[in-house]
Design an enzyme around this catalytic site. Structure first.
Site, PDB file in Angstrom:
ATOM      1  N   LYS A 338       0.870  -1.179   0.000  1.00  0.00           N
ATOM      2  CA  LYS A 338       0.000   0.000   0.000  1.00  0.00           C
ATOM      3  C   LYS A 338       0.903   1.223   0.000  1.00  0.00           C
ATOM      4  O   LYS A 338       1.715   1.406   0.910  1.00  0.00           O
ATOM      5  CB  LYS A 338      -0.902   0.001   1.223  1.00  0.00           C
ATOM      6  CG  LYS A 338      -1.779   1.257   1.292  1.00  0.00           C
ATOM      7  CD  LYS A 338      -2.773   1.194   2.428  1.00  0.00           C
ATOM      8  CE  LYS A 338      -3.636   2.436   2.464  1.00  0.00           C
ATOM      9  NZ  LYS A 338      -4.634   2.387   3.531  1.00  0.00           N
ATOM     10  N   ARG A 348     -10.666  10.041   1.531  1.00  0.00           N
ATOM     11  CA  ARG A 348     -10.524  10.695   2.835  1.00  0.00           C
ATOM     12  C   ARG A 348     -11.592  11.756   3.012  1.00  0.00           C
ATOM     13  O   ARG A 348     -12.049  12.009   4.123  1.00  0.00           O
ATOM     14  CB  ARG A 348      -9.114  11.273   2.973  1.00  0.00           C
ATOM     15  CG  ARG A 348      -8.075  10.145   3.065  1.00  0.00           C
ATOM     16  CD  ARG A 348      -6.667  10.654   3.201  1.00  0.00           C
ATOM     17  NE  ARG A 348      -5.713   9.553   3.091  1.00  0.00           N
ATOM     18  CZ  ARG A 348      -4.408   9.709   2.995  1.00  0.00           C
ATOM     19  NH1 ARG A 348      -3.889  10.924   2.999  1.00  0.00           N
ATOM     20  NH2 ARG A 348      -3.615   8.666   2.895  1.00  0.00           N
ATOM     21  N   LYS A 360       1.257   9.970   5.795  1.00  0.00           N
ATOM     22  CA  LYS A 360       1.308   8.554   6.183  1.00  0.00           C
ATOM     23  C   LYS A 360       2.581   7.875   5.682  1.00  0.00           C
ATOM     24  O   LYS A 360       2.645   6.655   5.579  1.00  0.00           O
ATOM     25  CB  LYS A 360       0.051   7.848   5.665  1.00  0.00           C
ATOM     26  CG  LYS A 360      -1.265   8.425   6.231  1.00  0.00           C
ATOM     27  CD  LYS A 360      -2.467   7.529   5.946  1.00  0.00           C
ATOM     28  CE  LYS A 360      -3.728   8.046   6.631  1.00  0.00           C
ATOM     29  NZ  LYS A 360      -4.880   7.132   6.456  1.00  0.00           N
ATOM     30  N   GLU A 376       7.671  -6.864   1.719  1.00  0.00           N
ATOM     31  CA  GLU A 376       6.320  -6.964   2.291  1.00  0.00           C
ATOM     32  C   GLU A 376       5.669  -8.294   1.911  1.00  0.00           C
ATOM     33  O   GLU A 376       4.977  -8.915   2.708  1.00  0.00           O
ATOM     34  CB  GLU A 376       5.452  -5.793   1.811  1.00  0.00           C
ATOM     35  CG  GLU A 376       5.916  -4.421   2.305  1.00  0.00           C
ATOM     36  CD  GLU A 376       5.579  -4.180   3.778  1.00  0.00           C
ATOM     37  OE1 GLU A 376       4.875  -5.022   4.386  1.00  0.00           O
ATOM     38  OE2 GLU A 376       6.015  -3.145   4.326  1.00  0.00           O
ATOM     39  N   LYS A 391      -2.163  -1.495  -3.863  1.00  0.00           N
ATOM     40  CA  LYS A 391      -2.998  -0.294  -3.844  1.00  0.00           C
ATOM     41  C   LYS A 391      -2.123   0.939  -3.959  1.00  0.00           C
ATOM     42  O   LYS A 391      -1.100   1.017  -3.269  1.00  0.00           O
ATOM     43  CB  LYS A 391      -3.750  -0.278  -2.509  1.00  0.00           C
ATOM     44  CG  LYS A 391      -4.566   0.939  -2.218  1.00  0.00           C
ATOM     45  CD  LYS A 391      -5.233   0.749  -0.890  1.00  0.00           C
ATOM     46  CE  LYS A 391      -6.047   1.969  -0.546  1.00  0.00           C
ATOM     47  NZ  LYS A 391      -6.723   1.820   0.718  1.00  0.00           N
ATOM     48  N   SER A 417     -10.107   5.545  -4.875  1.00  0.00           N
ATOM     49  CA  SER A 417     -11.050   6.640  -5.104  1.00  0.00           C
ATOM     50  C   SER A 417     -10.571   7.619  -6.174  1.00  0.00           C
ATOM     51  O   SER A 417     -11.353   8.029  -7.034  1.00  0.00           O
ATOM     52  CB  SER A 417     -11.297   7.363  -3.787  1.00  0.00           C
ATOM     53  OG  SER A 417     -10.078   7.781  -3.198  1.00  0.00           O
ATOM     54  N   TYR A 456     -14.982   0.895  -6.997  1.00  0.00           N
ATOM     55  CA  TYR A 456     -16.254   1.608  -6.831  1.00  0.00           C
ATOM     56  C   TYR A 456     -17.123   1.449  -8.066  1.00  0.00           C
ATOM     57  O   TYR A 456     -18.290   1.807  -8.059  1.00  0.00           O
ATOM     58  CB  TYR A 456     -15.984   3.088  -6.520  1.00  0.00           C
ATOM     59  CG  TYR A 456     -15.103   3.248  -5.304  1.00  0.00           C
ATOM     60  CD1 TYR A 456     -15.639   3.103  -4.029  1.00  0.00           C
ATOM     61  CD2 TYR A 456     -13.733   3.464  -5.416  1.00  0.00           C
ATOM     62  CE1 TYR A 456     -14.828   3.183  -2.909  1.00  0.00           C
ATOM     63  CE2 TYR A 456     -12.917   3.552  -4.303  1.00  0.00           C
ATOM     64  CZ  TYR A 456     -13.465   3.414  -3.048  1.00  0.00           C
ATOM     65  OH  TYR A 456     -12.671   3.481  -1.941  1.00  0.00           O
TER      66      TYR A 456
END
Ligand code: PBG
Length: 469
Positions: A338, A348, A360, A376, A391, A417, A456
């Protein structure tokens, strides 16, 4: 020996469920045998085959030509998984004509003799070479052995050689929920809403199931008053997410529910973990909270818990916590790679979960990094992840391919998004064809190696794939 094979049709509903089709083919063969032994012209029978809501086969290709209007992005089926099992009339028509088979004229031997004697029956002439427009340069053709265009020259050939398929079964539909009764539009994500958990959500899930999207992932908009620095609301068994899971499972027991495991919707700091005084996100203390959150979600009935927080060691810790509580059957979809991406902006806004300070970058990955995804990947595999997620999606196709080529585990891609909103905006401004770009982007995520796609567009795309709009 002038025997004509009877023409056999298997007419059933327009469903394409694998099991049903196989059974129907078997029946059809049996009936064909019966016919050839001289039984009746028509056999009509009621089939007791039922369409089980869970047993929906995958759709193998989206480039399936339908006769007449060909649309490579539309499947000529209209599946439905709502409602009760139904009976279907199963008709085998054993001849094109209503009467007995007519002899057409000469026997095979007579036809062959005629041809040998030079009496060739008429057929359409050799087609003329199509004219080129005036001014086309006259040249000698290239002497090339490989002409890859040969395999692309007709819809039937293109469909036969299509390497990747796209099906509603590949989609996971992310849904935003809130405590309200109404559905509130999300400004930055046209077509998306914060759904009322008791009404709007159930309707949306029902619509999705009608086009075979039977997997969802929940994102809660938590009241500000419930947010704390340690995000304890995340494991309140009667909080918005566990309550919603129980309601959904009560109504749709076979729905697959993914949950997000991270503290940001519950954190007064808007971060995925607990923030120390000096701004450091505390890893192990956060993981402690995430374990409680995952167990609470599993207790409510979640099928797949999905840690999206990017803390170290969280997959193994969550696995142990789930197992200790008897949730061995609950899967973990780890957000393996991510990235600290600006493509999350609209999300957000949707959840009002922007970090109150900082960014972040100390836990999400640097978008410039490729090899780091392998670190990872190895951690998540060894800690027992069931699904690995990348992502965002489209800008990170190389990472999807990296994971696909280095792990046998299923790979998920999250079309986030920002990717969604860009396609929507381009469509509204008539700069691109929204529907075609949507389907192409999803197909490309599959081609790169994603088994499932969180998008979505799940409902809209599934409707297209099922021939609905
Ligand atoms: C947070 C979370 C985020 C998304 C999914 N889970 C946002 C973030 O990391 O800040 C983003 C999804 C999207 O943009 O569609 N745990």
């Amino acid at each position: 020996m002038d025997y004509q094979w009877p023409l056999l049709y298997a007419c059933s509903s327009d469903r394409l469920f694998d099991g049903v089709v196989k059974l129907q083919s078997l029946l059809a063969l049996l009936l064909l045998l019966l016919y050839s032994f001289g039984s009746s012209e028509f056999i009509v029978m009621a089939s007791t085959i039922v369409n089980m809501p869970l047993n929906v086969g995958t759709i193998k290709s989206i480039d399936r030509p339908s006769h007449g209007k060909f649309n490579p992005n539309v499947l000529p089926i209209r599946p439905s998984i709502s409602g009760l099992p139904r009976r279907h009339l199963f008709v085998v028509k054993a001849s094109t004509s209503d009467g007995p088979i007519k002899k057409l004229g000469m026997s095979d031997a007579e036809c062959e003799a005629a041809v040998v004697a030079g009496n060739i029956p008429e057929a359409p002439p050799v087609p003329p070479i199509p004219a080129s427009p005036a001014g086309t340069p006259v040249i000698t053709s290239f002497d090339v052995m490989r002409r890859p265009r040969r395999n692309r020259r007709s819809p039937v050939l293109r469909s036969a050689f299509q390497e990747t398929s796209l099906s509603p079964a590949n989609f996971v539909y992310p849904l935003f929920i809130h405590e309200g009764e109404e559905d509130t539009p999300i400004g930055a994500m046209p077509g998306c809403y914060r759904l009322g958990w008791r009404h709007g959500l159930l309707e949306e899930v029902s619509k999705a199931r009608d086009v075979e999207v039977n997997s969802i992932v929940l994102f809660p908009k938590v009241p500000d008053a419930l947010k704390t620095p340690t995000g304890d609301e995340a494991y309140n068994d009667n909080g918005l997410v566990p309550r919603t899971i129980r309601l959904l499972k009560d109504k749709y027991p076979d729905l697959i529910i993914y949950t997000d495991v991270a503290l940001d919707p519950y954190s007064s700091d808007g971060h995925d973990g607990i923030v120390r005084e000096d701004g450091v996100i505390m890893n192990d203390q956060t993981v402690h909270q995430l374990c409680k959150q995952a167990v609470s979600q599993a207790r409510a009935g979640a099928d797949v818990v999905s840690p999206s927080d990017m803390m170290d060691g969280r997959v193994g810790a969550i696995r142990s916590a789930l197992d200790a509580e008897g949730f061995q059957h609950v899967s973990i979809m780890s957000y393996t790679a991510k990235y600290a991406s600006s493509f999350y902006g609209p999300f957000r806004e949707a959840l009002d979960s922007n970090p109150r300070f900082g960014d972040k970058k100390t836990y999400q990955m640097n978008p410039a990094n490729y090899r780091e995804a392998m670190i990872e990947l190895r951690a998540d595999e060894s800690e027992g992840a069931d699904i690995l997620l990348v992502k965002p999606g489209l800008p990170y196709l190389d990472i999807i391919r990296l994971l696909r080529d280095n792990s046998p585990l299923p790979i998920a891609a999250y079309q986030v998004s920002g990717e969604y909103s860009m396609i929507k905006a381009g469509g509204v401004l008539k700069m691109i064809d929204e529907e075609k770009v949507m389907l192409e982007s999803l197909m490309c995520l599959r081609r790169a190696g994603a088994d499932i796609i969180l998008t979505y567009f799940a409902l809209q795309a599934a409707r297209c794939l099922c021939g609905e709009k």
